[in-house]
Design an enzyme around this catalytic site. Structure first.
Site, PDB file in Angstrom:
ATOM      1  N   GLU A   1      -1.107   0.185   1.398  1.00  0.00           N
ATOM      2  CA  GLU A   1      -2.384   0.879   1.200  1.00  0.00           C
ATOM      3  C   GLU A   1      -2.496   2.118   2.085  1.00  0.00           C
ATOM      4  O   GLU A   1      -3.545   2.374   2.691  1.00  0.00           O
ATOM      5  CB  GLU A   1      -3.548  -0.086   1.462  1.00  0.00           C
ATOM      6  CG  GLU A   1      -3.505  -1.297   0.574  1.00  0.00           C
ATOM      7  CD  GLU A   1      -4.720  -2.191   0.649  1.00  0.00           C
ATOM      8  OE1 GLU A   1      -5.590  -1.961   1.510  1.00  0.00           O
ATOM      9  OE2 GLU A   1      -4.813  -3.122  -0.170  1.00  0.00           O
TER      10      GLU A   1
ATOM     11  N   GLU B   1      -0.266  -7.818  -3.198  1.00  0.00           N
ATOM     12  CA  GLU B   1      -1.324  -8.543  -2.495  1.00  0.00           C
ATOM     13  C   GLU B   1      -2.276  -9.072  -3.555  1.00  0.00           C
ATOM     14  O   GLU B   1      -2.689  -8.316  -4.436  1.00  0.00           O
ATOM     15  CB  GLU B   1      -2.064  -7.583  -1.559  1.00  0.00           C
ATOM     16  CG  GLU B   1      -2.237  -8.131  -0.171  1.00  0.00           C
ATOM     17  CD  GLU B   1      -2.846  -7.112   0.765  1.00  0.00           C
ATOM     18  OE1 GLU B   1      -2.098  -6.246   1.251  1.00  0.00           O
ATOM     19  OE2 GLU B   1      -4.050  -7.171   1.000  1.00  0.00           O
TER      20      GLU B   1
HETATM   21  C1  GAL Z   1      -5.997  -5.500   1.847  1.00  0.00           C
HETATM   22  C2  GAL Z   1      -5.162  -5.055   3.036  1.00  0.00           C
HETATM   23  C3  GAL Z   1      -4.857  -6.205   3.951  1.00  0.00           C
HETATM   24  C4  GAL Z   1      -6.132  -6.936   4.255  1.00  0.00           C
HETATM   25  C5  GAL Z   1      -6.735  -7.416   2.953  1.00  0.00           C
HETATM   26  C6  GAL Z   1      -7.964  -8.250   3.114  1.00  0.00           C
HETATM   27  O1  GAL Z   1      -6.554  -4.461   1.176  1.00  0.00           O
HETATM   28  O2  GAL Z   1      -3.951  -4.512   2.591  1.00  0.00           O
HETATM   29  O3  GAL Z   1      -4.260  -5.728   5.125  1.00  0.00           O
HETATM   30  O4  GAL Z   1      -6.979  -6.072   4.915  1.00  0.00           O
HETATM   31  O5  GAL Z   1      -7.066  -6.297   2.197  1.00  0.00           O
HETATM   32  O6  GAL Z   1      -8.466  -8.631   1.843  1.00  0.00           O
END
Ligand code: GAL
Length: 848
Positions: free
Chosen positions: A446, A521
């Site tokens: 990100e 993710e």
């Molecule tokens: C994502 C991020 C992670 C964490 C996560 C929490 O966007 O890449 O590091 O912050 O959100 O939901």
């Protein structure tokens, strides 16, 4: 009987024995570490002192001259590495939740007095840091040697020029976390292992071997071995280089010699290095796979004038990787759905200080859950993580950065990018490229410049220059933006964090139709172990475990499984996260970097902005995440069984939740949910059927009885698969808390100063059932040759120090972590006492 307890314990026993080498049949030392043969751990007997910001918020001036030989460090604290100076706290309410409310900012100095034998005069002597947080500066005998600012990179310093063989030497290391900002708890100090490595002046260069297997069939594997040999002497040298390949047995010991190269003779001019390439054929190769992670080891010897001057060990594996846009990921030609978890590097109550037993414990649990891949979010991991992944059969998404040129926080990697990105990225790839487990490199998570075509290409090129055999990806929270700009074209694999909504559009776009795509993710479900609320998921800074709560960008595991099922051609997912971690206690986190998830959706951004404003005002005590499928103490939440059911469909799993102690809700509705790997289930309350429910393929990932009226007693579920009885679970209303019970994960540990036993404490009723809503204060005592290292209970809001021997139980459970005193053998006895409860004790043997 609850099948889940049975399966976990079998797995745990097998893997722990295997990985910790407790098995008595092991006579020979297993191969663990890539590199020169002459290495020793350099962790013991350091002196430590802290300056700048102190644990209590005050400041202490940093004197000058702390690196000098004559400085008197006798009054400094004696520490062994790995060391995290901030994990002892105290937690402070005014500190940021995003970094764990721990006082990790400061200036740390480490000094070590050491001698090497006079005979080392003719050797090169290096110190290898697996990682030091952060901005490391190193001096030997008062002379400055060098720096490595990025706290997650492993690096080597050459001690030779200022080393005094046969005399006392003083090594000094200055670390500065005041100059570093983080979105999670980064830890502070020399938090990974340090090694002393000795070689001849002619030797294999640091991370100087590169083994690839360009062709693999059942009959043979071509094994390309590239070796970089350095001549650090002042004169030209004639050297001969040879590599022999051995098969490793299942305990990672040499088994049989497989093939050897013929010696290559080379001339190395003074101060120069050369690359030597050879190709060997391994007949009938045994492939590295997730089920049978077979490894080989290449032993490279360098000889000068007929004498061996260096021996270098490179474990590797033979396997093929294929990434397709239409048919997912293939390992050795077979489709493997990526069932991964993202994990930060801290180890709960131990903080960032690396510990092998703690990591093994985590990986054993993840494996038991059916997890087959690890994402090292969002930074280079400890080298041991790769070694364990190789041995246990995990795939690894090996990640470099959370920020590039533009930081998410003020002092992010943005401060280092220009000068260091190439060095950091190359170090990661050179260190990790021989691991069969590493299947994808990631240049970022990100990052703010995810739409930047040039920068993306530049970083991909750096990786490919060092390892062209694996694909490069990047985790996008604005995948549409990255694709629109064309930045994603430069990647081999598209990494999508959360936002799959436009996937069909991109699948139809000719630029991306052939781009393999992965959920880098997913989900981000949040919950607190053992908490269940009705009508609202959030109470008292905790979150209901009905597994429906999630931030705006996330979704429940069920919803994610449904989404994945819609896109079966994708490679799979990395769930955020396997374990709870220190910091980022979303949704009770006032960290504005969360807003970045909605950089393209201004309405959502405004909504979140308002929410954050409220949270800031209410000063939440939350200091660790709620994202974990497993809590910070290592206790599975209900979600564990959702993933286990889905990821290990052939394992009989049945899991009822919530618990059945709702005396204030008699005759009120308490919804009952069941996770099962079966396809149908019948629920009974006190022997009376509440109906049989069936899953719809690809749609239901839990079975729900939403109108159950609570009466105390017994809930029982019988699950079916294909019409046959498959698994059962029972949850009973318990009596009052009557006694304590202790259950160690191992009955024997090594007395090497780092091996750990994790002992689970449960509060039980007179019948031995765990009392789910009990929170008594418990005191732990230890006798014999052991020490209590830390305690925990998985409560994300607890301000009790992890070092405390007194700990309130959280929802029936707590944890005490114990180690043996170095070099001492005998029996360690651990006792737990709580007012009005029968005490418990357990014993653990220690061995050399
Ligand atoms: C994502 C991020 C992670 C964490 C996560 C929490 O966007 O890449 O590091 O912050 O959100 O939901």
């Amino acid at each position: 009987m609850k099948c889940r307890f049975f399966t976990i314990s079998l797995f745990v026993a097998f893997f722990i024995n295997f990985l910790c080498g407790i098995n008595t049949v092991i006579a020979q030392k297993p191969i663990d570490r890539m590199g020169a043969a002459n290495f020793t751990l350099f962790d013991d007997a350091w002196q430590f002192s802290r300056y700048g910001m102190q644990a209590d918020g005050t400041k202490k001036d940093e004197p000058t001259g702390l690196e000098s030989v004559s400085y008197n460090d006798a009054g400094w604290q004696k520490v062994d590495l790995p060391h995290d100076w901030a994990i002892s706290g105290p937690f402070r309410i005014e500190l940021e939740g995003s970094t764990g409310k721990l006082p990790w900012k400061g200036i740390g100095w480490y000094r070590k007095h050491f001698t090497v034998p006079a005979t080392d005069a003719g050797k090169k002597v290096f110190i290898d840091f697996d990682g030091a947080m952060a901005y490391a500066k190193i001096w030997l005998n008062g002379h400055y040697i060098g720096t490595w600012p990025y706290g997650y990179t492993s690096f080597r310093m050459d001690l030779t020029p200022y080393l005094l063989p046969g005399k006392e030497n003083v090594l000094a290391v200055r670390l500065d976390t005041e100059s570093w900002d983080s979105r999670w708890y980064p830890g502070a100090g020399i938090y990974r292992h340090v090694w002393l490595v000795k070689t001849d002046y002619v030797h294999v260069a640091h991370w100087g071997t590169y083994i690839t297997t360009p062709e693999v069939s059942d009959q043979k594997a071509k094994v390309d071995i590239a070796v970089t040999v350095a001549n650090e002497s002042q004169k030209q040298q004639q050297a001969s280089v040879r590599t022999v390949v051995y098969e490793l047995d299942s305990f990672n010991r040499y088994k049989t010699m497989v093939v050897a190269s013929s010696p290559t003779n080379i001339t190395l001019s003074a101060g120069n290095q050369k690359d030597i390439a050879s190709q060997l054929i391994v007949p009938n190769p045994k492939r590295w796979s997730l089920e049978k992670p077979q490894r080989y080891v290449a032993i490279t010897t360098v000889s000068v004038a007929g004498k061996t001057v260096d021996t270098y060990t490179t474990p590797f594996g033979i396997r093929t990787l294929e990434f397709t846009a239409r048919n997912g990921f293939l390992l050795n030609g077979k489709r493997v759905e990526v069932q991964g978890t993202c994990n930060h590097h801290d180890l709960g109550a131990l903080g960032a200080a690396f510990n092998l037993s703690a990591l093994i414990r985590q990986l054993v649990m993840l494996k038991d859950m059916g997890c087959n891949a690890l994402r090292t979010s969002h930074n280079p991991p400890a080298p041991e993580l790769l070694e364990l992944a190789d041995k246990m059969g995990f795939l690894v998404w090996d990640e470099a950065f959370d920020a590039w040129k533009k930081g998410k926080r003020k002092n992010d990697y943005n401060k280092l990018f220009d000068e260091w990105h190439e060095k950091d990225l190359t170090a990661l790839v050179r260190r990790d490229r021989n691991h069969p487990s590493v299947f994808i490199w990631s240049i970022g998570n990100e990052v703010m410049e995810q739409q930047n075509v040039e920068l993306t290409k530049h970083l991909v090129d750096i990786v490919h220059n060092t390892d062209p055999t694996r694909p490069v990806s990047n985790g996008y929270n604005d995948p549409d933006g990255g694709r629109r700009s064309g930045a994603a074209v430069a990647l081999d694999i598209m990494g999508v964090n959360y936002f799959f909504n436009q996937q069909p559009v991109w699948d139809a776009d000719p630029r991306y139709a052939n781009k393999p795509t992965i959920g880098s993710e997913t989900s981000s479900c949040v919950s607190s172990r053992g908490e269940y609320y009705f009508g609202n998921d959030y109470q008292n800074w905790q979150i209901s475990s009905y597994d429906q709560a999630k931030p705006g960008w996330g979704c429940s595991p069920d919803q994610q499984f449904r989404t994945n099922a819609k896109f079966p051609h994708l490679l799979g997912e990395f769930v955020w996260t396997g374990f709870d971690y220190l910091g980022e206690p979303t949704p009770y986190n006032s960290d504005e970097t969360n807003l970045l998830n909605f950089r393209t959706d201004s309405s959502k951004k405004a909504e979140l902005e308002a929410e954050l404003e409220k949270i800031r005002k209410s000063r939440p005590p939350s200091r660790s995440s709620y994202f974990g499928i497993i809590d910070l103490a290592g206790f599975p939440k209900d979600r564990f069984y959702s993933y286990q059911s889905h990821w290990r469909p052939s394992l009989p799993v049945a899991h009822i939740f919530p618990h059945w102690n709702w005396e204030e809700r008699i005759d009120s509705i308490v919804p009952v949910n069941v996770y099962t790997s079966g396809d149908e289930a019948e629920l009974f309350l006190n022997g009376k059927s509440l109906g049989r429910k069936k899953k719809t393929e690809g749609n239901d990932f839990r079975l729900m009885w939403d109108d159950v009226k609570y009466v105390p007693g017994e809930l029982k579920v019988i699950c079916y698969k294909g019409g046959k009885q498959w698994a059962t679970d029972i949850v009973k209303t318990t009596g009052a808390a009557a006694k304590l019970a202790l259950q160690p994960d191992r009955k024997q540990i090594k007395n090497d100063g780092s091996d750990l036993a994790f002992i689970t404490l449960k509060v039980q009723d007179a019948e031995g059932l765990m009392v789910p809503r009990s929170h008594p204060m418990v005191t732990f005592d230890i006798e014999g040759p052991g020490e209590i290292v830390a305690t925990d209970n998985g409560d994300a809001t607890s301000f009790v120090s992890f070092q405390s021997h007194e700990r309130p139980v959280y929802n029936g459970m707590a944890l005490v972590i114990v180690k043996a005193k170095k070099g001492q053998t005998g029996t360690i006895k651990v006792t737990a006492r709580g007012e009005g409860l029968t005490m418990a004790s357990t014993s653990i043997n220690t061995k050399n």
